[in-house]
Enzyme design. Sequence first.
Site, short mmCIF file in Angstrom:
data_model
loop_
_atom_site.label_atom_id
_atom_site.label_comp_id
_atom_site.label_asym_id
_atom_site.label_seq_id
_atom_site.Cartn_x
_atom_site.Cartn_y
_atom_site.Cartn_z
N GLU A 461 37.78 30.02 -2.24
CA GLU A 461 36.80 30.18 -1.17
C GLU A 461 35.40 29.93 -1.73
O GLU A 461 34.95 30.61 -2.64
CB GLU A 461 36.89 31.61 -0.60
CG GLU A 461 35.83 31.91 0.43
CD GLU A 461 35.85 33.38 0.88
OE1 GLU A 461 36.76 34.11 0.47
OE2 GLU A 461 34.95 33.75 1.65
N ASP A 534 37.65 35.87 -1.34
CA ASP A 534 36.93 37.12 -1.57
C ASP A 534 37.66 38.28 -0.91
O ASP A 534 38.37 38.10 0.08
CB ASP A 534 35.52 37.04 -0.98
CG ASP A 534 34.65 36.07 -1.77
OD1 ASP A 534 35.01 35.77 -2.93
OD2 ASP A 534 33.65 35.59 -1.21
N ASP A 536 36.84 40.41 1.15
CA ASP A 536 36.09 40.93 2.30
C ASP A 536 36.65 40.34 3.58
O ASP A 536 37.66 39.62 3.55
CB ASP A 536 34.59 40.61 2.16
CG ASP A 536 34.35 39.12 2.03
OD1 ASP A 536 35.30 38.33 2.27
OD2 ASP A 536 33.22 38.73 1.68
N ASP A 538 35.65 37.96 5.58
CA ASP A 538 35.73 36.51 5.62
C ASP A 538 36.88 35.99 4.77
O ASP A 538 37.62 35.10 5.17
CB ASP A 538 34.42 35.90 5.10
CG ASP A 538 33.35 35.86 6.19
OD1 ASP A 538 33.68 36.24 7.33
OD2 ASP A 538 32.22 35.46 5.88
#
Length: 685
Positions: A461, A534, A536, A538
């Site tokens: 990413e 990541d 998180d 997203d």
Amino acid sequence: MAENHYDAGDITILEGLDAVRLRPGMYIGSTGTKGLHHILWEIVDNAVDEAANGYASRIDVRIYKDGSVSVEDDGRGIPTDIHPKTKVSGVQVVFTQLHAGGKFDEHNYSFSGGLHGVGASVTNALSKWLKVRVCKDGSAWEMQFRSYYDEQKQKVESGVPVEPLKKTGSCGQKHGTLVHFLPDDTVFSSVQFQLSTVSHRLKELAFLNKGLTITLTDERITANEFSDDEEDEGARQLDLIGATQPYSVTFCYRGGIADFVSYLNEGKNRLYAQPLYYKGERDGIHVEFAIQHTGEFTENLFSFVNNIPTPEGGFHEMGFRGGITRMLNDYARDNKLIKEKDANFLGEDFREGLTAVLSVKMKNVQFEGQTKTKLGNPEARSPVESCVVEGLRALAADAKNKKIFEEIIKKAQGAARVRIAARQAKDTARAKNSIDSLTLVGKLAACSGRKAELNELFIVEGDSAGGTAKQARIRQFQSILPLRGKPLNVEKKRLDQVLANEEIRTIISALGAGVGNDFNLDKLNYHKVIILSDADQDGFHIRCILLTFFFRYMRPLVNAGHVYIGMPPLYKVYKQNGSAEEYAYDDKELAEKIEKVGRGYLVQRYKGLGEMSAEQLWKTTMDPMRRNLTQVTIEDAAAAEDMITTLMGDRVEGRKEFLNRNANFNKADPFMDKVKLKKEASDEA
Ligand code: 1YM
């Protein structure tokens, strides 16, 4: 034997059986195991016909220790009176006259065909001995036939009556036919009946003949010896008693081919609970079908003509498929499930995940094809199609089936989307390959090694993390493909647009194995495809998108265990002076690591991969010896699909709720819910 006298008529009959002896293959296909079973099916078929005509309700098949086999039904019993033309009993005609051409009543026995229905006389001709017992009108009748070598004629005489049919006693209320025979071991290369073959066929016949009870008993083995077959419920029951009775199993299906479909779909994710079933007739062709859709992608159509499997298809299958396509397209239009300007569905859209059994009964069947299992009667097509359309219309008109038809159309919509998307992706990929394949490859930092088994593709990413990964990797076997930002906001897009997405196309071309129906695992460039995003929202979202894509378009990749999720640490626990440095992948581990480092510890929380140095990324996430990889396997395709629709599909409510519920991305990985994540063995690489 030789004492028997025959009139002229009988002699031609015997010559008929001679012909069978001479060229068995012409009558039963082969003299191998298949042919051996064929002579059993001849007898079974007569019993099944008797049941199909409504006179018999049960059939018992028994295999004996000496290799002989018997079939018994509770029908009317083969006619015992003297046949006017041949002047011998009906029983004798049936077992000595080839084809028993004029089975007494043409009308009752009109639905036989192909190699089947050549008649019980073929069984007799190819047996060492055959015994018949008929119970009819209170009396028991018996007759025996045998084959022997005639020294004078220097040839085998086969199927010769030992004596004419004779009354042997009374039967009371009982009625029916028992045929017991021993296949001739000078004819067949093997005379061992295969329990699994017999069992499979009898089960099939029980499905095809609703309500008919068929039992199979094998005296060669005891109940507990036969356990490697799934059809051994009977065996297991007997096993409980700890008995040494012969193996025995009973097949009876009240729902007929609808039960057949349920059986075929056992353990699969079914779109609706009960199969749709219909039985009808058009132009003398009897059509019966049962269908049920599953979450799978392939079509499973089992077709039969006069109870004979037709795996090579033919005109009845064309009619069946045509009928389904026509009716369901009409239905979708009538119910505004296809937009006015949109094209019709293709047949294949309706057949994705379709399990169906089609049973057709008709006269004068013509079998064609490599194995003579393809229906060659063109006149069957249109009546079958009409029956299917009519049947589905009747079913759709029933209010309780409304949901089912909506489900079917919804499934077809999904299939059509994938079909269109795959086509577009292929076209675009083709175009891209010629125009700017350089830009596609440009993003990929390819490894130098050529061994797919060893190669790893990291889908990372973000450009920044991608850059770090490129520095960290071992170029011999690790490729890096950075995905820009949040490239694939597919929430509101259709899947065909996902495929048109450049990042996705890059993945397809990097993997090198194609997409959708054309996906070919053999061409795969990387045996480990590692998603590195990541920790998180997203990152989770991107991971979802990629997995959705793999699930839908490269399912074999997931099934074969090539997809992994890379797990970067969430925390670094260290000391300012550099005397300690530990990584933690979740909060529990964080506490442990804090304890380990002791006084003066500092904690860094990684907000993204981009915050890591190449060295840190290498040792925590990429080094095969130290990293934490989790392998993605589909524990249950159904559950996975469901999750993906919840997350990605039209059901926005579900998605929001799901994301909220699983908003803690550190500990409880949302994928733990439905997708099994297996820890990669640490000794891999
Ligand atoms: C275990 C095998 O062959 N059952 C059987 C066969 C026949 C009948 C009944 C039967 C048919 C008819 C009238 C009819 C057959 N009869 C003939 C033939 N079981 C087994 N059960 N009555 C009884 O067709 O009208 C051929 S098969 F030609 F003699 F009628």
